[in-house]
Design an enzyme around this catalytic site. Structure first.
Site, PDB file in Angstrom:
ATOM      1  N   ARG A   1     -10.342  19.061 -13.710  1.00  0.00           N
ATOM      2  CA  ARG A   1      -9.410  19.718 -14.741  1.00  0.00           C
ATOM      3  C   ARG A   1      -7.878  18.823 -13.430  1.00  0.00           C
ATOM      4  O   ARG A   1      -6.907  19.200 -14.471  1.00  0.00           O
ATOM      5  CB  ARG A   1      -9.402  21.348 -13.982  1.00  0.00           C
ATOM      6  CG  ARG A   1     -10.324  21.659 -14.681  1.00  0.00           C
ATOM      7  CD  ARG A   1     -10.770  23.472 -14.315  1.00  0.00           C
ATOM      8  NE  ARG A   1     -10.579  23.107 -13.538  1.00  0.00           N
ATOM      9  CZ  ARG A   1     -11.961  23.738 -12.412  1.00  0.00           C
ATOM     10  NH1 ARG A   1     -13.520  24.035 -13.640  1.00  0.00           N
ATOM     11  NH2 ARG A   1     -12.406  24.421 -11.574  1.00  0.00           N
TER      12      ARG A   1
ATOM     13  N   GLU B   1     -19.163  25.719   1.534  1.00  0.00           N
ATOM     14  CA  GLU B   1     -19.439  27.054   1.701  1.00  0.00           C
ATOM     15  C   GLU B   1     -20.477  26.589   2.581  1.00  0.00           C
ATOM     16  O   GLU B   1     -21.467  26.859   3.672  1.00  0.00           O
ATOM     17  CB  GLU B   1     -19.278  28.056   1.018  1.00  0.00           C
ATOM     18  CG  GLU B   1     -19.873  30.139   0.914  1.00  0.00           C
ATOM     19  CD  GLU B   1     -19.891  30.391   0.280  1.00  0.00           C
ATOM     20  OE1 GLU B   1     -20.300  31.796   1.253  1.00  0.00           O
ATOM     21  OE2 GLU B   1     -19.462  30.564  -0.334  1.00  0.00           O
TER      22      GLU B   1
END
Lengths: 184, 191
Positions: free
Chosen positions: B77, B114
């Site tokens: 993006r 994570e």
């Protein structure tokens, strides 16, 4: 091909073509990869590239520019912004959040898939499909199908580079293709 | 330079109407990519040409007089917002990509997710020592990706002037630096 009057090549094309780097044997042996990142490092060449597309489409009632992930995301938005059109990203599976429609296409080995958001385009939209390069035309064809399934009319496909020997142009269901540079 | 400048807080609390439109144009998609995450989706903003144009203009106005010679955009993006900014500034555009996408010689920077790690790559030779660079992405969350981007540029001697994102998660409001670099965000995330 980008031509001026009397079929002469636009004077900006030479600089654009010269700024594209060929990387041998990428992503695998035998492929001469057309690398546009060197074009992006040349602000004048990048500007000229965008300008050539904008000059062609401005005032021509193009309401949507659809860019194919990921290098179509580099060329599509500047064109969309300059002509006042929506920009619609066409993405690999599971990248777009929310409701999508999906179109499969064939690779040399296996298949891949392109997705577009539901509601991004409507019947009555006139769309341009943008990518950095057309090879076999499989991805562009999938992109056109997505837009047409949503009711848009595909006006043209636009790429910086064409590999004419791969005959991708013939895969476009008769839709016109506009390219700046041919690489043989 | 202020650490995090949210235009909402300037001008004595009067909000730039362009920012209101940008914030309103961002769509929240719950539970994407997994349960519990409220995903801030900028694609709806891209369907509003005036709003998209205004967002680009706000960044261009900020960096116009800062002698920026390169804009680095984080895949994917960051590829949507970086190039229009680069073109307006007359700067190079440098794509920072996931592994094995860039052809030719690259340098690579790992960062922690994570669960597990990921990696960002940049072309060798894309930027020279001393060049002034801004880094663009659509959103900053943990800052892990932006930190990797900063590291890539600093390893080749570039001067990272600022990181700029449309959206920042709450911890970026009121001042946050990454690796000693300021982060500039237009709007905070929607819930």
């Amino acid at each position: 091909m980008a031509c001026g009057k009397d079929g002469e090549q636009d004077s900006r094309i030479g600089g654009i073509a010269a700024s594209i780097r060929v990387v041998p044997d990428f992503p695998k042996k035998g492929i001469m990869f057309q690398d546009i990142t060197t074009l992006l490092l040349d602000p004048k060449a990048f500007k000229n590239t965008v300008d050539l597309f904008v000059e062609r489409y401005i005032g021509k009632d193009v309401s949507v520019v659809a860019g194919i992930e990921a290098r179509g995301f580099i060329f599509g938005p500047p064109i969309a912004l300059a002509i006042g059109a929506k920009f619609v990203p066409l993405r690999k599976p599971r990248k777009l959040p929310g409701e999508v429609i999906s179109e499969k296409y064939v690779l040399e080995y296996g298949t891949d898939c392109l997705e577009m958001h539901v509601g991004a385009v409507q019947p009555g939209d006139h769309a341009l499909v943008v990518d950095d390069l057309i090879a076999t035309g499989g991805t562009l064809c999938a992109a056109m199908n997505l837009l047409e399934r949503a009711g848009a009319e595909v006006v043209e496909c636009a790429c910086v580079i064409e590999l004419p020997e791969l005959k991708g142009r013939e895969k476009l269901n008769g839709k016109p293709l506009y390219v700046l540079v041919e690489s043989r | 330079m202020k650490e995090v400048v949210m235009l909402e807080e300037e001008n004595g609390g009067v909000v730039d109407p362009r920012l209101q439109a940008i914030k309103a144009a961002i769509r929240v998609v719950p539970h994407f990519p997994k349960p519990g995450i409220m995903f801030n989706d900028i694609t709806t903003m891209l369907l509003r040409p005036k709003v998209f144009k205004d967002a680009v203009e706000i960044f261009v106005d900020r960096y116009r007089d800062l002698s920026i010679s390169a804009v680095a955009g984080v895949e994917a993006r960051g590829f949507i917002f970086g190039p229009p900014i680069a073109l307006a500034l007359g700067a190079k555009f440098i794509p920072l990509r996931k592994p094995k996408k860039l052809p030719g010689e690259v340098i690579s920077e790992s960062y922690v997710l994570e669960y597990g790690t990921d990696s960002l790559e940049m072309h060798v030779g894309a930027v020279q020592p001393g060049e002034r660079v801004i880094i663009i992405d659509d959103l900053v969350a943990t800052g892990g990706t932006l930190c990797a981007a900063i590291n890539l540029l600093e390893r080749v001697g570039a001067d990272v002037v600022e990181c700029a994102c449309l959206i920042g998660l709450p911890k970026f409001k009121g001042g946050c630096w990454l690796n000693g670099k300021p982060v500039y965000v237009l709007v905070d995330c929607r819930h």
